[in-house]
Design a protein around this motif. Structure first.
Motif, PDB file in Angstrom:
ATOM      1  N   HIS A 225       0.842  -1.189   0.000  1.00  0.00           N
ATOM      2  CA  HIS A 225       0.000   0.000   0.000  1.00  0.00           C
ATOM      3  C   HIS A 225       0.884   1.247   0.000  1.00  0.00           C
ATOM      4  N   HIS A 226       0.316   2.368  -0.497  1.00  0.00           N
ATOM      5  CA  HIS A 226       1.115   3.589  -0.527  1.00  0.00           C
ATOM      6  C   HIS A 226       1.574   3.997   0.877  1.00  0.00           C
ATOM      7  N   SER A 227       0.767   3.680   1.890  1.00  0.00           N
ATOM      8  CA  SER A 227       1.141   4.053   3.259  1.00  0.00           C
ATOM      9  C   SER A 227       2.387   3.306   3.720  1.00  0.00           C
ATOM     10  N   ASP A 228       2.593   2.078   3.239  1.00  0.00           N
ATOM     11  CA  ASP A 228       3.809   1.344   3.565  1.00  0.00           C
ATOM     12  C   ASP A 228       5.039   2.086   3.043  1.00  0.00           C
ATOM     13  N   PHE A 229       4.905   2.609   1.827  1.00  0.00           N
ATOM     14  CA  PHE A 229       6.009   3.372   1.227  1.00  0.00           C
ATOM     15  C   PHE A 229       6.281   4.638   2.034  1.00  0.00           C
ATOM     16  N   VAL A 230       5.212   5.337   2.403  1.00  0.00           N
ATOM     17  CA  VAL A 230       5.352   6.577   3.168  1.00  0.00           C
ATOM     18  C   VAL A 230       6.069   6.312   4.491  1.00  0.00           C
ATOM     19  N   ARG A 231       5.667   5.254   5.188  1.00  0.00           N
ATOM     20  CA  ARG A 231       6.277   4.940   6.488  1.00  0.00           C
ATOM     21  C   ARG A 231       7.746   4.548   6.342  1.00  0.00           C
ATOM     22  N   ALA A 232       8.060   3.831   5.280  1.00  0.00           N
ATOM     23  CA  ALA A 232       9.447   3.422   5.061  1.00  0.00           C
ATOM     24  C   ALA A 232      10.310   4.622   4.683  1.00  0.00           C
ATOM     25  N   ARG A 233       9.730   5.550   3.948  1.00  0.00           N
ATOM     26  CA  ARG A 233      10.479   6.715   3.482  1.00  0.00           C
ATOM     27  C   ARG A 233      10.724   7.723   4.609  1.00  0.00           C
ATOM     28  N   ASP A 234       9.737   7.880   5.494  1.00  0.00           N
ATOM     29  CA  ASP A 234       9.871   8.852   6.578  1.00  0.00           C
ATOM     30  C   ASP A 234       9.380   8.223   7.887  1.00  0.00           C
ATOM     31  N   PRO A 235      10.145   7.296   8.440  1.00  0.00           N
ATOM     32  CA  PRO A 235       9.697   6.581   9.649  1.00  0.00           C
ATOM     33  C   PRO A 235       9.532   7.490  10.856  1.00  0.00           C
ATOM     34  N   GLN A 236      10.291   8.566  10.933  1.00  0.00           N
ATOM     35  CA  GLN A 236      10.201   9.443  12.099  1.00  0.00           C
ATOM     36  C   GLN A 236       8.850  10.150  12.152  1.00  0.00           C
ATOM     37  N   ARG A 237       8.443  10.791  11.054  1.00  0.00           N
ATOM     38  CA  ARG A 237       7.173  11.500  11.044  1.00  0.00           C
ATOM     39  C   ARG A 237       5.993  10.546  11.107  1.00  0.00           C
ATOM     40  N   SER A 238       6.091   9.399  10.442  1.00  0.00           N
ATOM     41  CA  SER A 238       4.961   8.471  10.378  1.00  0.00           C
ATOM     42  C   SER A 238       4.814   7.634  11.647  1.00  0.00           C
ATOM     43  N   SER A 239       5.752   7.766  12.573  1.00  0.00           N
ATOM     44  CA  SER A 239       5.663   6.993  13.814  1.00  0.00           C
ATOM     45  C   SER A 239       4.632   7.567  14.779  1.00  0.00           C
ATOM     46  N   ASP A 240       4.135   8.773  14.482  1.00  0.00           N
ATOM     47  CA  ASP A 240       3.203   9.424  15.397  1.00  0.00           C
ATOM     48  C   ASP A 240       1.952   9.892  14.660  1.00  0.00           C
ATOM     49  N   THR A 241       1.388   8.985  13.861  1.00  0.00           N
ATOM     50  CA  THR A 241       0.189   9.351  13.088  1.00  0.00           C
ATOM     51  C   THR A 241      -1.017   8.491  13.443  1.00  0.00           C
ATOM     52  N   ASP A 242      -0.890   7.601  14.418  1.00  0.00           N
ATOM     53  CA  ASP A 242      -2.033   6.807  14.878  1.00  0.00           C
ATOM     54  C   ASP A 242      -3.068   7.730  15.513  1.00  0.00           C
ATOM     55  N   GLY A 243      -4.319   7.305  15.492  1.00  0.00           N
ATOM     56  CA  GLY A 243      -5.343   8.139  16.116  1.00  0.00           C
ATOM     57  C   GLY A 243      -6.714   7.510  16.057  1.00  0.00           C
ATOM     58  N   GLU A 244      -7.720   8.345  16.217  1.00  0.00           N
ATOM     59  CA  GLU A 244      -9.099   7.894  16.299  1.00  0.00           C
ATOM     60  C   GLU A 244      -9.818   8.023  14.964  1.00  0.00           C
ATOM     61  N   ILE A 245     -10.763   7.124  14.762  1.00  0.00           N
ATOM     62  CA  ILE A 245     -11.732   7.247  13.674  1.00  0.00           C
ATOM     63  C   ILE A 245     -13.019   7.742  14.313  1.00  0.00           C
ATOM     64  N   VAL A 246     -13.505   8.871  13.839  1.00  0.00           N
ATOM     65  CA  VAL A 246     -14.686   9.486  14.449  1.00  0.00           C
ATOM     66  C   VAL A 246     -15.720   9.791  13.374  1.00  0.00           C
ATOM     67  N   THR A 247     -16.975   9.879  13.788  1.00  0.00           N
ATOM     68  CA  THR A 247     -18.030  10.291  12.860  1.00  0.00           C
ATOM     69  C   THR A 247     -18.036  11.807  12.755  1.00  0.00           C
ATOM     70  N   ALA A 248     -18.788  12.307  11.779  1.00  0.00           N
ATOM     71  CA  ALA A 248     -18.898  13.754  11.599  1.00  0.00           C
ATOM     72  C   ALA A 248     -19.457  14.431  12.839  1.00  0.00           C
ATOM     73  N   GLU A 249     -20.192  13.679  13.629  1.00  0.00           N
ATOM     74  CA  GLU A 249     -20.773  14.225  14.859  1.00  0.00           C
ATOM     75  C   GLU A 249     -19.797  14.159  16.036  1.00  0.00           C
ATOM     76  N   GLY A 250     -18.616  13.587  15.813  1.00  0.00           N
ATOM     77  CA  GLY A 250     -17.592  13.542  16.848  1.00  0.00           C
ATOM     78  C   GLY A 250     -17.554  12.268  17.665  1.00  0.00           C
ATOM     79  N   LYS A 251     -18.350  11.281  17.324  1.00  0.00           N
ATOM     80  CA  LYS A 251     -18.373  10.026  18.067  1.00  0.00           C
ATOM     81  C   LYS A 251     -17.186   9.153  17.663  1.00  0.00           C
TER      82      LYS A 251
END
Length: 378
Positions: A225-251
């Motif tokens: 996947h393109h995200s695999d390439f991104v993480r391999a290319r810039d592991p420092q910045r991509s190491s802190d991109t985890d987060g939440e999936i939320v609805t438009a209402e904020g849930k």
């Protein structure tokens, strides 16, 4: 008769373009732009040949292990060389490693900034119709040609960029970023044909590429996947991109392992089960949230674009236009307004709300079939 530098990718379109130019009596110099990952064996052959004659501007040398249908694989280089040899035209490799690094860096930076990049459009702007002109100047060539499905039409003494005759293959969207002063030196030989006819010509000339598939993938993302390439290319910045999936209402409805894996308009592989179709409607890099919603939440009445490139005077940009916001999308009608005191930014208000207006993608402006210019969605 003119001397013409032709970008030869090894595909059917650029191969037939070479034939059409030769048939018109021109002198053709074929070049293969090495800017993806390919077989080092083929690269070495190209290096030996190129070193004996015309200057080499630059290529990438690494090992491409898979068989993705990109635009600059080892087999593509071999096909381009074989076709050039069959036609009796000189063929050289341009080594664009350093230049192409700019494309890769842009690609990674955009995903890590929550945008959706379009490296193929940038490549045309910066390399194919950028450095290729530098090479043409170095060999005293009057024109640069490619196998793109678009047309150069001279109307009223003005060279204009128009959609290709084959609406199913039109590539004018990807060419909006070309400098206006280079239109007079551009040739697009296959743009006035439909794709089946181009394949027929290739078959009749026994080029060996008539049935070759069109390139459809990002040439430097060779596997995964393109995200695999991104993480391999810039592991420092991509190491802190985890987060939440939320609805438009904020849930909060789930967690993700990197917002760089998502794009606006995405429906599949969201990692959550909502019981009905949900789409990515927004990516928030600051909060690392991926916001999802129902299809109607994707609809936008307008867009703002920057980094505009106009192929006409700013005063001649029409108010009523058609705008295309993705490579395979259809142009839609709307009203355009340049930002006061800054023609490099503009707004478009759609006649009807448009889905999946993705920041980072190109918004290309048309007046009928003519490309007026465009910019990058903010």
């Amino acid at each position: 008769m003119a001397r013409i530098v032709l970008a030869m990718s090894g595909g059917v379109d650029s191969s037939v373009a070479a034939h059409l130019l030769l048939d018109a009596g021109h002198e053709v110099i074929g070049v293969f732009m090495r800017h993806g990952e390919e077989s080092s064996a083929v690269c070495k052959v190209d290096d030996q040949a190129a070193a004996t004659s015309l200057p080499v501007l630059g290529g990438m040398a690494s090992g491409r292990a898979d068989h993705k249908q990109g635009c600059c694989t080892a087999s593509d280089a071999a096909d381009a060389r074989r076709v050039a040899s069959k036609m009796g035209i000189p063929f050289y490799a341009l080594d664009l490693t350093e230049d192409f690094g700019r494309i890769v860096d842009y690609f990674v930076d955009d995903y890590l900034s929550g945008r959706t990049p379009n490296p193929c459009v940038r490549c045309n702007q910066w390399i194919k119709f950028g450095r290729l002109f530098d090479y043409a100047d170095g060999v005293n060539a009057e024109f640069v040609a490619t196998g793109h499905y678009a047309r150069m039409l001279n109307i009223g003494g003005v060279n204009q960029l128009h959609r290709g005759l084959d609406s199913n293959k039109d590539q004018s969207y990807a060419l909006f970023g070309i400098r206006r002063d280079r239109l007079d030196r551009m040739l697009l030989p296959v743009g006035g044909f439909e794709k089946p006819r181009i394949r027929e010509i290739a078959e009749s000339l026994m080029m060996g590429v008539a049935g070759k598939k069109d390139s459809q993938e990002i040439c430097f993302v060779t596997q995964g996947h393109h995200s695999d390439f991104v993480r391999a290319r810039d592991p420092q910045r991509s190491s802190d991109t985890d987060g939440e999936i939320v609805t438009a209402e904020g849930k909060v409805v789930g967690q993700h392992h990197g917002f760089e894996a998502f794009t606006v308009g995405q429906r599949k592989k969201l990692g959550v089960a909502m019981g009905e179709p949900y789409f990515v409607i927004r990516i928030e890099p600051d909060t690392r949230r991926v916001v999802i919603g129902k299809k109607e939440a994707l609809a936008k009445e307008s867009l703002v674009a920057g980094e505009a490139n106009w192929l006409v005077d700013a005063a001649d940009v029409p108010e009523r236009v058609s705008v295309q916001i993705r490579y395979n999308g259809a142009p839609v009608p709307g009203s355009l307004a340049l930002m006061p005191d800054d023609p490099s930014r503009f707004t478009v208000r759609f006649d009807e709300p448009e889905l999946a207006v993705a920041p980072g993608q190109a918004a290309v402006v048309y007046d009928g079939t003519r490309v007026i210019g465009g910019g990058w969605i903010e």
